[in-house]
Design an enzyme around this catalytic site. Sequence first.
Site, PDB file in Angstrom:
ATOM      1  N   GLU A 288       2.470   2.614  -3.642  1.00  0.00           N
ATOM      2  CA  GLU A 288       1.220   3.242  -4.076  1.00  0.00           C
ATOM      3  C   GLU A 288       1.436   4.695  -4.515  1.00  0.00           C
ATOM      4  O   GLU A 288       2.117   5.459  -3.850  1.00  0.00           O
ATOM      5  CB  GLU A 288       0.193   3.190  -2.942  1.00  0.00           C
TER       6      GLU A 288
ATOM      7  N   ARG B 119      -7.903  -9.339  -8.290  1.00  0.00           N
ATOM      8  CA  ARG B 119      -7.719  -8.363  -7.210  1.00  0.00           C
ATOM      9  C   ARG B 119      -8.007  -6.964  -7.726  1.00  0.00           C
ATOM     10  O   ARG B 119      -9.046  -6.375  -7.443  1.00  0.00           O
ATOM     11  CB  ARG B 119      -6.297  -8.471  -6.622  1.00  0.00           C
TER      12      ARG B 119
END
Length: 514
Positions: A146, A16
């Site tokens: 994030e 990923r």
Amino acid sequence: MSTDSRHIQLMDTTLRDGEQTQGVSFTPVEKVSIAKALLQSLRVDRIEVASARVSQGEKEAVTSINEWAKQEGFAGRVEVLGFVDHTRSVDWILETGGEVINLLIKGSEKHCRVQLGKTLAQHTEDVLQTVSYALEKGLKVNVYLEDWSNGYHDDPDYVYGLMDNLQNAGISHFMLPDTLGVLSPDEVFSSFSDMCKRYPKLQFDFHPHNDYGLATANVMAAVRAGVNAIHCTINCLGERAGNASMAEVAVVLRDKMNMQLSIDESHIVRISAMVENFSGKRIAANAPIVGADVFTQTAGIHADGDQKGGLYKTKLGPERFSRTRSYALGKMSGKASLKKNLEMLELDLSEENQKKVLARIVSLGDSKQTITTDDLPFIIADVLESKSYQHIKLLNCSITSGLDLESTASLRIKVMGTTHVASGSGNGGFDAFVDAINKVMTQHNYTLPALADFEVRIPKGGHTSALTECVITWNCDGELRKTRAVHSNQVFAAVLAALKIINIQLHELGLSQV
């Protein structure tokens, strides 16, 4: 070394985050092959294999991985990145047979405000809506905060507020990324210590990036602070400078921090090579653990120390990774380097012959040629067969060849004290050399004998940079005689073999040497 031994989960995100490396895109078949190797051979705890809703090919690959994982008992260890989009990412993952969503949420106030245009309360409401739907559908939910590293530094109250809002939402792992790789080990330890103390019942993962070359050091700091799960990639793949190296992290946690890991490190190098081939991203020869040269001793003094008592060996031995130690041959080689290589080949040479072979190795090393253990038998055969005749000596030689063009050779040569310059042409470089050398030698009433056989070899398993051995059989008035020579260029190996037969025959004629 830490005595606080505990199990650390390693989550591999090569498929990923590693695929965000510039120019890397794994095919579905490659993804499945890597996923199987990571879980079944390397035995990592978890793998992150894709981002939801990327493409149909990605969906097919994730479906295949999930089907295989369930059959082999790895269900629940395959994870997919999803987004705060209520049902869409969740449904995509469910359609692939997935069981875990790694939800990407905003870990910094700036990202939340600038990128989403939302307040903390509004973003929390959206996150909880997606989390609730995922849990309702039976998925395990982890969340990525994030840009957490910048978010914590710039506005820690935003991070605390987000954590307070989500801590009882049924989330399994709170994954804290250093998204831009900006943290130092001290900053990692301080921030993670704070997070672990504030939320002692929550499970934190650390997702480092390597922009300052500090990823492995930052992992150590995070584990010291109490983190029990680390994200890595094979060969440091990842955006910009990449992620933390699985190989480096594994050995450092085991050797320097006494941590327990699930992985079987004997497969690290093999899987590194697989990812290198599939990704097209070559690893450096000096990359720790997996690089081609990292278990090669170059200096003769190191080989001597190992010969006498393993003085230059450490816990980080090649056997752990299904590799072997080697001793480079070149201009820095000493007697011990040669002896180590002779032992590997089960060869025994007298001290006098070892000196001759070593001198040739050093000479080749001065010309920047790479010499391997596989080259050594060629060098030995060449040296032991060589005589010290110097009736003819090649001073300089240039040979050129081209497709559908006649080859040419220009040489400067000394024959019995007289220097000659000549040129020749022919059907190939060696033929052109023979034409030129015969023009010189006819002046000395000599012509090269005819070829009866011509053989060129490189060592078994050799590389394109390997030394080349040329063995020429000459028809000397009905008597077959062989000469051999070694060079990195096959044409010049043949040239040197030709000079040997000339020297031998001139010596037999009783002529003066150069």
